[in-house]
Design a protein around this motif. Sequence first.
Motif, PDB file in Angstrom:
ATOM      1  N   GLY A   1      24.958 -55.702 -18.862  1.00  0.00           N
ATOM      2  CA  GLY A   1      24.270 -54.681 -19.644  1.00  0.00           C
ATOM      3  C   GLY A   1      22.760 -54.850 -19.652  1.00  0.00           C
ATOM      4  O   GLY A   1      22.179 -55.512 -18.800  1.00  0.00           O
ATOM      5  N   LYS A   2      22.150 -54.247 -20.637  1.00  0.00           N
ATOM      6  CA  LYS A   2      20.700 -54.280 -20.767  1.00  0.00           C
ATOM      7  C   LYS A   2      20.295 -55.453 -21.657  1.00  0.00           C
ATOM      8  O   LYS A   2      20.713 -55.535 -22.811  1.00  0.00           O
ATOM      9  CB  LYS A   2      20.196 -52.975 -21.364  1.00  0.00           C
ATOM     10  N   LEU A   3      19.485 -56.329 -21.103  1.00  0.00           N
ATOM     11  CA  LEU A   3      19.078 -57.508 -21.877  1.00  0.00           C
ATOM     12  C   LEU A   3      18.228 -57.130 -23.081  1.00  0.00           C
ATOM     13  O   LEU A   3      18.317 -57.763 -24.128  1.00  0.00           O
ATOM     14  CB  LEU A   3      18.325 -58.497 -20.986  1.00  0.00           C
ATOM     15  N   ALA A   4      17.407 -56.100 -22.947  1.00  0.00           N
ATOM     16  CA  ALA A   4      16.587 -55.678 -24.082  1.00  0.00           C
ATOM     17  C   ALA A   4      17.471 -55.277 -25.258  1.00  0.00           C
ATOM     18  O   ALA A   4      17.178 -55.610 -26.410  1.00  0.00           O
ATOM     19  CB  ALA A   4      15.676 -54.522 -23.671  1.00  0.00           C
TER      20      ALA A   4
ATOM     21  N   VAL B   1      25.679 -62.320 -24.013  1.00  0.00           N
ATOM     22  CA  VAL B   1      25.986 -61.299 -25.009  1.00  0.00           C
ATOM     23  C   VAL B   1      26.435 -61.901 -26.334  1.00  0.00           C
ATOM     24  O   VAL B   1      26.670 -61.167 -27.286  1.00  0.00           O
ATOM     25  CB  VAL B   1      27.028 -60.287 -24.479  1.00  0.00           C
ATOM     26  N   GLU B   2      26.553 -63.214 -26.397  1.00  0.00           N
ATOM     27  CA  GLU B   2      26.900 -63.866 -27.662  1.00  0.00           C
ATOM     28  C   GLU B   2      25.680 -63.897 -28.565  1.00  0.00           C
ATOM     29  O   GLU B   2      24.563 -64.139 -28.115  1.00  0.00           O
ATOM     30  CB  GLU B   2      27.396 -65.293 -27.415  1.00  0.00           C
TER      31      GLU B   2
ATOM     32  N   VAL C   1      18.948 -55.206 -30.321  1.00  0.00           N
ATOM     33  CA  VAL C   1      19.992 -54.605 -31.149  1.00  0.00           C
ATOM     34  C   VAL C   1      21.018 -55.643 -31.597  1.00  0.00           C
ATOM     35  O   VAL C   1      21.332 -55.762 -32.776  1.00  0.00           O
ATOM     36  CB  VAL C   1      20.693 -53.448 -30.396  1.00  0.00           C
ATOM     37  N   HIS C   2      21.530 -56.412 -30.622  1.00  0.00           N
ATOM     38  CA  HIS C   2      22.604 -57.359 -30.931  1.00  0.00           C
ATOM     39  C   HIS C   2      22.087 -58.740 -31.330  1.00  0.00           C
ATOM     40  O   HIS C   2      22.876 -59.599 -31.705  1.00  0.00           O
ATOM     41  CB  HIS C   2      23.552 -57.474 -29.740  1.00  0.00           C
ATOM     42  N   ARG C   3      20.782 -58.943 -31.217  1.00  0.00           N
ATOM     43  CA  ARG C   3      20.121 -60.188 -31.637  1.00  0.00           C
ATOM     44  C   ARG C   3      20.707 -61.438 -30.979  1.00  0.00           C
ATOM     45  O   ARG C   3      20.937 -62.456 -31.624  1.00  0.00           O
ATOM     46  CB  ARG C   3      20.131 -60.328 -33.150  1.00  0.00           C
ATOM     47  N   SER C   4      20.929 -61.353 -29.679  1.00  0.00           N
ATOM     48  CA  SER C   4      21.481 -62.488 -28.943  1.00  0.00           C
ATOM     49  C   SER C   4      20.394 -63.531 -28.698  1.00  0.00           C
ATOM     50  O   SER C   4      19.453 -63.300 -27.935  1.00  0.00           O
ATOM     51  CB  SER C   4      22.059 -62.026 -27.598  1.00  0.00           C
TER      52      SER C   4
END
Length: 110
Positions: free
Chosen positions: A4-7, A83-84, A12-15
Amino acid sequence: MTPGKLAEQIWVHRSANAAVVVSCGFLGLGLVVFTAIWTNGDASLGPALGWTVASGLLGVVLQALAGAVLELLTPGRMRELLVERDLHPAGVVLGAAQLAVSLVVVASIW
């Protein structure tokens, strides 16, 4: 090489893992580009720009290769790690590998 998109993973997901890996990648590539510019400061624009672009591309390719090798050597999947949300030690290792590879490229330029 990333899911996916790293940004989006960072913002958004605060990984934390994605943030560490991207930050180390930027720092490493910044060092490579800085060294290429610094060592070619006496050259005219064309050759200096050419060496800078070539060095930057080499840095990107070798960082990706380091990530692929780490993925082969570790039991988990590095792509899934990004993504974690919570910081995982493997994220720090991948970031350190990116910096180490960049320093090798810097040493080869210097």
